[in-house]
Motif scaffolding. Sequence first.
Motif, PDB file in Angstrom:
ATOM      1  N   GLU A 140       0.811  -1.205   0.000  1.00 43.58           N
ATOM      2  CA  GLU A 140       0.000   0.000   0.000  1.00 43.58           C
ATOM      3  C   GLU A 140       0.849   1.260   0.000  1.00 43.58           C
ATOM      4  N   GLY A 142       2.886   2.242  -2.171  1.00 48.23           N
ATOM      5  CA  GLY A 142       3.109   2.833  -3.479  1.00 48.23           C
ATOM      6  C   GLY A 142       4.038   1.964  -4.309  1.00 48.23           C
ATOM      7  N   TRP A 143       5.194   2.488  -4.653  1.00 45.82           N
ATOM      8  CA  TRP A 143       6.190   1.733  -5.395  1.00 45.82           C
ATOM      9  C   TRP A 143       6.793   0.668  -4.480  1.00 45.82           C
ATOM     10  N   PRO A 155       2.521   1.510  -8.318  1.00 43.12           N
ATOM     11  CA  PRO A 155       1.274   1.266  -7.571  1.00 43.12           C
ATOM     12  C   PRO A 155       0.202   0.518  -8.355  1.00 43.12           C
TER      13      PRO A 155
END
Length: 246
Positions: A140, A142-143, A155
């Motif tokens: 969660e 992102g990257w 993401p």
Amino acid sequence: MTSSRSLTAQCVFVVEDNTDLNKDLCEYLEMCGFDVIGCETGASFFRALKAKQPDAVILDIMLPDADGYDLAKYVRQNIDCGIMMLTSLSGMDHHLTGYKSGADVYLTKDSPLSVIEAALQPLLRRSSRADEGADAAGMEAGWVLDLLNWTLVNPLGKSASLTATERTIIKLLIDANGAWLTRPEIVIALGKADTAENCRNLDTAIRRVRQKVLKEIGEELPIRTAYGRGYAFTSLGAVSGETENL
């Protein structure tokens, strides 16, 4: 800020011997909806552990009766929670020692309270997913840098393959949690001498991985450059498949 959390507030231990800073941190995090326990010594930290298990700990390094690096090792070996080092020690060697000790995030004490709270969020999300039996820690955020598969995933789940050097550079920048790393700091962390040629080679490596990510993922790699400051990973990021040595 607490609307998306469960009814039971997540617990954060603040281990800091500066009374004023400890108080400020505890009060701010409580305002953000956390259950906060302040400890000013290593001994008080271990006493607090007998009563409650934290979802995350914020550790100073230089405590009157303990070494924060040793506390981080203990936490990593014995408690399933996030670890943030918050210290006045700002050199790359200290950063690397902190991460090797088990820290997820390393920040200096001049960081704004809002940044400290924001840096806690990915750690606490991982803790929440672990409680729910989830395996994909950090997704969660992102990257995601997948160390085992040598890929960087955006993401949306699209991935780009990485070389060993690219993988190490991106890990250093994600681990810095938005802080700027100078070219010499990165070059030295790569095991190379701090020379003008190696700094130029670093620039070339980052330019190439930016081009690769744009081609394979279709999205710009969130690594920013600033003259006189170096490089920073400016989006939320996480590392999965952590190993002892890259």
